[in-house]
Design an enzyme around this catalytic site. Sequence first.
Site, PDB file in Angstrom:
ATOM      1  N   ASN A  32      27.264  34.502  18.953  1.00  0.00           N
ATOM      2  CA  ASN A  32      27.021  35.785  18.249  1.00  0.00           C
ATOM      3  C   ASN A  32      26.128  36.425  18.822  1.00  0.00           C
ATOM      4  O   ASN A  32      25.399  37.231  18.269  1.00  0.00           O
ATOM      5  CB  ASN A  32      26.580  35.089  16.757  1.00  0.00           C
ATOM      6  CG  ASN A  32      27.371  34.456  15.910  1.00  0.00           C
ATOM      7  OD1 ASN A  32      28.843  34.713  16.163  1.00  0.00           O
ATOM      8  ND2 ASN A  32      27.206  33.397  15.369  1.00  0.00           N
ATOM      9  N   ASN A  33      25.755  36.296  20.087  1.00  0.00           N
ATOM     10  CA  ASN A  33      24.756  36.950  20.869  1.00  0.00           C
ATOM     11  C   ASN A  33      25.353  38.353  21.450  1.00  0.00           C
ATOM     12  O   ASN A  33      26.374  38.360  22.204  1.00  0.00           O
ATOM     13  CB  ASN A  33      24.575  35.987  21.983  1.00  0.00           C
ATOM     14  CG  ASN A  33      23.379  36.864  22.981  1.00  0.00           C
ATOM     15  OD1 ASN A  33      23.362  38.057  23.354  1.00  0.00           O
ATOM     16  ND2 ASN A  33      22.468  36.053  23.394  1.00  0.00           N
ATOM     17  N   ASP A  88      28.484  28.347  27.868  1.00  0.00           N
ATOM     18  CA  ASP A  88      27.189  27.788  27.890  1.00  0.00           C
ATOM     19  C   ASP A  88      26.535  27.839  29.124  1.00  0.00           C
ATOM     20  O   ASP A  88      27.012  27.632  30.104  1.00  0.00           O
ATOM     21  CB  ASP A  88      27.357  26.225  27.637  1.00  0.00           C
ATOM     22  CG  ASP A  88      26.312  25.614  26.934  1.00  0.00           C
ATOM     23  OD1 ASP A  88      25.820  26.365  25.811  1.00  0.00           O
ATOM     24  OD2 ASP A  88      25.635  24.559  27.496  1.00  0.00           O
ATOM     25  N   PHE A 112      17.841  39.751  29.393  1.00  0.00           N
ATOM     26  CA  PHE A 112      16.994  38.806  28.233  1.00  0.00           C
ATOM     27  C   PHE A 112      16.994  37.652  28.877  1.00  0.00           C
ATOM     28  O   PHE A 112      17.242  37.359  30.034  1.00  0.00           O
ATOM     29  CB  PHE A 112      18.381  38.735  27.182  1.00  0.00           C
ATOM     30  CG  PHE A 112      19.561  38.455  27.628  1.00  0.00           C
ATOM     31  CD1 PHE A 112      20.130  36.896  27.303  1.00  0.00           C
ATOM     32  CD2 PHE A 112      20.518  39.205  28.128  1.00  0.00           C
ATOM     33  CE1 PHE A 112      21.309  36.524  27.440  1.00  0.00           C
ATOM     34  CE2 PHE A 112      21.923  38.527  28.256  1.00  0.00           C
ATOM     35  CZ  PHE A 112      22.287  37.399  28.198  1.00  0.00           C
ATOM     36  N   TYR A 162      15.652  34.479  30.512  1.00  0.00           N
ATOM     37  CA  TYR A 162      14.602  34.245  31.712  1.00  0.00           C
ATOM     38  C   TYR A 162      14.784  35.416  32.716  1.00  0.00           C
ATOM     39  O   TYR A 162      14.237  35.166  34.009  1.00  0.00           O
ATOM     40  CB  TYR A 162      14.980  32.972  32.279  1.00  0.00           C
ATOM     41  CG  TYR A 162      14.708  31.645  31.401  1.00  0.00           C
ATOM     42  CD1 TYR A 162      13.068  31.203  31.122  1.00  0.00           C
ATOM     43  CD2 TYR A 162      15.759  31.267  30.380  1.00  0.00           C
ATOM     44  CE1 TYR A 162      13.037  30.196  30.055  1.00  0.00           C
ATOM     45  CE2 TYR A 162      15.521  30.311  29.408  1.00  0.00           C
ATOM     46  CZ  TYR A 162      14.125  29.821  29.444  1.00  0.00           C
ATOM     47  OH  TYR A 162      13.789  28.520  28.451  1.00  0.00           O
ATOM     48  N   ASP A 163      15.475  36.350  32.493  1.00  0.00           N
ATOM     49  CA  ASP A 163      15.690  37.426  33.685  1.00  0.00           C
ATOM     50  C   ASP A 163      14.168  37.826  34.137  1.00  0.00           C
ATOM     51  O   ASP A 163      14.527  38.243  35.536  1.00  0.00           O
ATOM     52  CB  ASP A 163      16.601  38.569  32.907  1.00  0.00           C
ATOM     53  CG  ASP A 163      17.948  38.204  32.619  1.00  0.00           C
ATOM     54  OD1 ASP A 163      18.238  37.018  33.035  1.00  0.00           O
ATOM     55  OD2 ASP A 163      18.752  39.036  32.156  1.00  0.00           O
TER      56      ASP A 163
END
Length: 201
Positions: free
Chosen positions: A8-9, A68, A154, A156-157
């Site tokens: 749902n991201n 994942d 978004f 750890y970018d």
Amino acid sequence: MKLVLASNNAKKLAELQALFAPLGVELITQGSLGIAEAEEPFHSFVENALVKARHAARASGLPALADDSGLAVEALGGAPGVLSARYATLFGRPKSDAENNAVLLEKMAGMADRRARFVCSLVAVRSAEDPEPLIAMGRWQGEILTELKGAGGFGYDPLLFIPALGRSVAELGAAEKNALSHRALAAADLVRQMREVWHLG
């Protein structure tokens, strides 16, 4: 073809929709169909992606795609790994990108070995019982910075620095990230498999 995305991201949906555009497939989130998120009980990206894909396919009756992904840090034995999205909660902190990044910086304070990589496992199934799931992996090598850099992306970018580019992932434009990322590498492999095995595109 419609594919249910087992996520749902919204940012992940946008990235994947662009990456799978060459096949002419339409990605729809499981949330838009009222499907709850699956449990992710496993220790590997592949196993969690597979269980998410089968769950979405079973609940929707449609083919499904699951991602994942996360960050694997050498000096932390591969952590945060499959727990990347909720890393901070392991230490009693709220679940958020900012808290995850703060905890990672604390854990790596004083460490000389900063090697790390983004890892992505993509799994596609034609049905919940598909005996031949398509599985692709992508890895994007980099180093953990000592402070956040960049405002894009978004997760750890802002902390993963890509030496070959001289920038953090958060300093890349969306098009550049989509061309080079762990998700892009996995998607390119999965697109090839979907053409060969599912006869798409």
